[in-house]
Design a protein around this motif. Structure first.
Motif, PDB file in Angstrom:
ATOM      1  N   PHE A  88      11.134  -2.567 -12.481  1.00  0.00           N
ATOM      2  CA  PHE A  88       9.716  -1.959 -11.936  1.00  0.00           C
ATOM      3  C   PHE A  88       9.151  -0.684 -12.538  1.00  0.00           C
ATOM      4  O   PHE A  88       7.791  -0.498 -12.644  1.00  0.00           O
ATOM      5  N   ASP A  89       9.840   0.249 -12.783  1.00  0.00           N
ATOM      6  CA  ASP A  89       9.399   1.700 -13.117  1.00  0.00           C
ATOM      7  C   ASP A  89      10.382   2.467 -13.779  1.00  0.00           C
ATOM      8  O   ASP A  89      11.540   2.901 -13.276  1.00  0.00           O
ATOM      9  N   LYS A  90      10.439   2.515 -15.123  1.00  0.00           N
ATOM     10  CA  LYS A  90      11.252   3.303 -15.929  1.00  0.00           C
ATOM     11  C   LYS A  90      11.415   4.532 -15.490  1.00  0.00           C
ATOM     12  O   LYS A  90      12.435   5.115 -15.642  1.00  0.00           O
ATOM     13  N   ARG A  91      10.578   5.408 -15.119  1.00  0.00           N
ATOM     14  CA  ARG A  91      10.418   6.698 -14.835  1.00  0.00           C
ATOM     15  C   ARG A  91      11.455   6.899 -13.778  1.00  0.00           C
ATOM     16  O   ARG A  91      12.145   7.767 -13.684  1.00  0.00           O
ATOM     17  N   TYR A  92      11.096   6.213 -12.715  1.00  0.00           N
ATOM     18  CA  TYR A  92      11.855   6.480 -11.534  1.00  0.00           C
ATOM     19  C   TYR A  92      13.241   6.080 -11.313  1.00  0.00           C
ATOM     20  O   TYR A  92      14.220   6.499 -11.128  1.00  0.00           O
ATOM     21  N   PHE A  93      13.687   4.911 -12.447  1.00  0.00           N
ATOM     22  CA  PHE A  93      14.794   4.374 -12.928  1.00  0.00           C
ATOM     23  C   PHE A  93      15.574   5.600 -13.352  1.00  0.00           C
ATOM     24  O   PHE A  93      16.778   5.763 -13.024  1.00  0.00           O
ATOM     25  N   TRP A  94      15.116   6.480 -14.457  1.00  0.00           N
ATOM     26  CA  TRP A  94      15.739   7.488 -14.836  1.00  0.00           C
ATOM     27  C   TRP A  94      16.052   8.522 -13.902  1.00  0.00           C
ATOM     28  O   TRP A  94      17.048   9.234 -14.157  1.00  0.00           O
ATOM     29  N   VAL A  95      15.001   8.929 -13.302  1.00  0.00           N
ATOM     30  CA  VAL A  95      15.120  10.009 -12.173  1.00  0.00           C
ATOM     31  C   VAL A  95      16.360   9.497 -11.248  1.00  0.00           C
ATOM     32  O   VAL A  95      17.246  10.419 -10.827  1.00  0.00           O
TER      33      VAL A  95
ATOM     34  N   VAL B 101      12.150  14.141  -2.477  1.00  0.00           N
ATOM     35  CA  VAL B 101      11.624  14.028  -3.724  1.00  0.00           C
ATOM     36  C   VAL B 101      11.425  12.463  -3.897  1.00  0.00           C
ATOM     37  O   VAL B 101      10.629  11.823  -4.188  1.00  0.00           O
ATOM     38  N   LEU B 102      12.741  11.995  -3.740  1.00  0.00           N
ATOM     39  CA  LEU B 102      13.130  10.607  -3.926  1.00  0.00           C
ATOM     40  C   LEU B 102      12.177   9.664  -3.088  1.00  0.00           C
ATOM     41  O   LEU B 102      11.519   8.783  -3.600  1.00  0.00           O
ATOM     42  N   HIS B 103      11.992  10.142  -1.785  1.00  0.00           N
ATOM     43  CA  HIS B 103      11.439   9.315  -0.852  1.00  0.00           C
ATOM     44  C   HIS B 103       9.740   9.588  -0.871  1.00  0.00           C
ATOM     45  O   HIS B 103       9.163   8.645  -0.831  1.00  0.00           O
ATOM     46  N   ILE B 104       9.712  10.812  -1.324  1.00  0.00           N
ATOM     47  CA  ILE B 104       7.777  10.897  -1.874  1.00  0.00           C
ATOM     48  C   ILE B 104       7.597  10.030  -3.024  1.00  0.00           C
ATOM     49  O   ILE B 104       6.473   9.408  -2.985  1.00  0.00           O
ATOM     50  N   MET B 105       8.406   9.964  -4.174  1.00  0.00           N
ATOM     51  CA  MET B 105       8.131   9.362  -5.122  1.00  0.00           C
ATOM     52  C   MET B 105       8.071   7.768  -4.729  1.00  0.00           C
ATOM     53  O   MET B 105       7.135   6.823  -5.097  1.00  0.00           O
ATOM     54  N   ARG B 106       9.005   7.339  -3.953  1.00  0.00           N
ATOM     55  CA  ARG B 106       8.887   6.065  -3.409  1.00  0.00           C
ATOM     56  C   ARG B 106       7.629   5.587  -2.640  1.00  0.00           C
ATOM     57  O   ARG B 106       7.079   4.449  -2.644  1.00  0.00           O
TER      58      ARG B 106
ATOM     59  N   ILE C  95       6.744  10.325   4.875  1.00  0.00           N
ATOM     60  CA  ILE C  95       7.036  11.357   6.114  1.00  0.00           C
ATOM     61  C   ILE C  95       8.485  11.566   6.098  1.00  0.00           C
ATOM     62  O   ILE C  95       8.659  12.951   6.278  1.00  0.00           O
ATOM     63  N   LEU C  96       9.277  10.675   5.619  1.00  0.00           N
ATOM     64  CA  LEU C  96      10.654  11.031   5.612  1.00  0.00           C
ATOM     65  C   LEU C  96      10.946  11.890   4.587  1.00  0.00           C
ATOM     66  O   LEU C  96      11.548  12.825   4.574  1.00  0.00           O
ATOM     67  N   GLY C  97      10.191  11.740   3.480  1.00  0.00           N
ATOM     68  CA  GLY C  97      10.618  12.696   2.233  1.00  0.00           C
ATOM     69  C   GLY C  97      10.040  13.993   2.769  1.00  0.00           C
ATOM     70  O   GLY C  97      10.640  15.113   2.303  1.00  0.00           O
ATOM     71  N   VAL C  98       8.969  14.295   3.258  1.00  0.00           N
ATOM     72  CA  VAL C  98       8.478  15.598   3.815  1.00  0.00           C
ATOM     73  C   VAL C  98       9.593  15.994   4.625  1.00  0.00           C
ATOM     74  O   VAL C  98       9.692  17.352   4.768  1.00  0.00           O
ATOM     75  N   LEU C  99       9.805  15.315   5.738  1.00  0.00           N
ATOM     76  CA  LEU C  99      10.871  15.901   6.493  1.00  0.00           C
ATOM     77  C   LEU C  99      12.262  16.386   5.914  1.00  0.00           C
ATOM     78  O   LEU C  99      12.891  17.428   6.217  1.00  0.00           O
ATOM     79  N   PHE C 100      12.616  15.583   4.783  1.00  0.00           N
ATOM     80  CA  PHE C 100      13.728  16.080   4.036  1.00  0.00           C
ATOM     81  C   PHE C 100      13.555  17.402   3.542  1.00  0.00           C
ATOM     82  O   PHE C 100      14.329  18.539   3.404  1.00  0.00           O
ATOM     83  N   ILE C 101      12.222  17.461   2.884  1.00  0.00           N
ATOM     84  CA  ILE C 101      11.904  18.923   2.237  1.00  0.00           C
ATOM     85  C   ILE C 101      11.985  20.069   3.144  1.00  0.00           C
ATOM     86  O   ILE C 101      12.309  21.073   2.995  1.00  0.00           O
ATOM     87  N   ILE C 102      11.279  19.791   4.414  1.00  0.00           N
ATOM     88  CA  ILE C 102      11.290  20.774   5.493  1.00  0.00           C
ATOM     89  C   ILE C 102      12.769  21.206   5.859  1.00  0.00           C
ATOM     90  O   ILE C 102      13.063  22.391   6.063  1.00  0.00           O
ATOM     91  N   ALA C 103      13.645  20.223   6.177  1.00  0.00           N
ATOM     92  CA  ALA C 103      15.002  20.426   6.343  1.00  0.00           C
ATOM     93  C   ALA C 103      15.686  21.393   5.291  1.00  0.00           C
ATOM     94  O   ALA C 103      16.318  22.160   5.486  1.00  0.00           O
TER      95      ALA C 103
ATOM     96  N   SER D  33       0.772  -1.054   0.149  1.00  0.00           N
ATOM     97  CA  SER D  33       0.064  -0.074   0.094  1.00  0.00           C
ATOM     98  C   SER D  33       0.920   1.154  -0.044  1.00  0.00           C
ATOM     99  O   SER D  33       2.042   1.056  -0.219  1.00  0.00           O
ATOM    100  N   PHE D  34       0.241   2.288   0.289  1.00  0.00           N
ATOM    101  CA  PHE D  34       0.877   3.609   0.298  1.00  0.00           C
ATOM    102  C   PHE D  34       2.173   3.648   1.569  1.00  0.00           C
ATOM    103  O   PHE D  34       1.693   3.206   2.532  1.00  0.00           O
ATOM    104  N   ASP D  35       3.239   4.049   1.193  1.00  0.00           N
ATOM    105  CA  ASP D  35       4.274   3.836   2.024  1.00  0.00           C
ATOM    106  C   ASP D  35       4.346   5.004   2.904  1.00  0.00           C
ATOM    107  O   ASP D  35       5.081   6.066   2.386  1.00  0.00           O
ATOM    108  N   TRP D  36       3.722   5.005   4.054  1.00  0.00           N
ATOM    109  CA  TRP D  36       3.627   6.466   5.003  1.00  0.00           C
ATOM    110  C   TRP D  36       5.030   6.648   5.467  1.00  0.00           C
ATOM    111  O   TRP D  36       5.259   7.887   5.727  1.00  0.00           O
ATOM    112  N   TYR D  37       5.927   5.523   5.859  1.00  0.00           N
ATOM    113  CA  TYR D  37       7.098   6.010   6.459  1.00  0.00           C
ATOM    114  C   TYR D  37       7.927   6.575   5.374  1.00  0.00           C
ATOM    115  O   TYR D  37       8.695   7.738   5.767  1.00  0.00           O
TER     116      TYR D  37
END
Length: 175
Positions: free
Chosen positions: A122-129, A168-173, A16-24, A9-13
């Motif tokens: 698994f996901d070509k877009r995420y792979f190239w990013v 950004v990477l964690h939020i994408m994940r 949240i880690l991605g949001v904390l990174f962006i706040i930092a 399912s949606f990976d909340w951890y």
């Protein structure tokens, strides 16, 4: 195989880690001079949280692939050690942060490049990013290691850039 079809399912951890990174990152960009000590503490906390996440994610990858990615477990342990060190030794952390940061950029980017083959199926877009950001991170890490004085002078901004990329990477994940 589709990455989304294998996920629970949606990976909340990760979200949240991605949001904390962006706040930092925002803190680093808004007031870099006065926030350097706070950034060391935040960097330590984020490294600690990220290490815990990588150890946890290691178990998911092991179940998915049927083999243990030891490099991911080692990266998680290294992040936990660096994070704890920075939190408990802020003064030393401020002096060593340019070197820690450069090494972390290099190791993290190399790890991302090594594991990128898994993402391709698994996901070509995420792979190239991921490839693009990891190559950029590797170049920046090497430059920081070669020019630590420049790294020290621009550290808050560089930390902000790194935190933003990781966020950004964690939020994408998470999705």
């Amino acid at each position: 195989m589709n990455w989304n079809s294998t996920r629970r399912s949606f990976d909340w951890y990760s979200f949240i880690l991605g949001v904390l990174f962006i706040i930092a990152a925002g803190i680093a960009f808004v007031d870099p001079a006065s926030s350097l000590m706070a950034l060391v503490a935040i960097f330590g906390a984020v490294a600690l949280l990220r290490g815990i996440y990588e150890v946890w994610f290691h178990d998911d990858v092991r179940r998915l692939l049927g083999r243990s990615p030891v490099w991911l477990l080692l990266m998680g342990i290294l992040d936990i050690v660096i994070g704890a060190f920075l939190i408990f030794h802020l003064g030393i952390g401020m002096r060593l942060l340019p070197i820690f940061f450069a090494i972390w950029f290099i190791v993290d980017s190399l790890t991302g490049l090594i594991t990128s083959g898994l993402l391709r199926s698994f996901d070509k877009r995420y792979f190239w990013v991921s490839i693009g950001l990891d190559v950029l991170g590797l170049i920046v890490g090497i430059l920081l290691l070669l020019k630590p004085v420049v790294a020290a002078l621009t550290l808050a901004t560089l930390i902000g850039i790194y935190f933003f990329i990781e966020g950004v990477l964690h939020i994408m994940r998470a999705f």
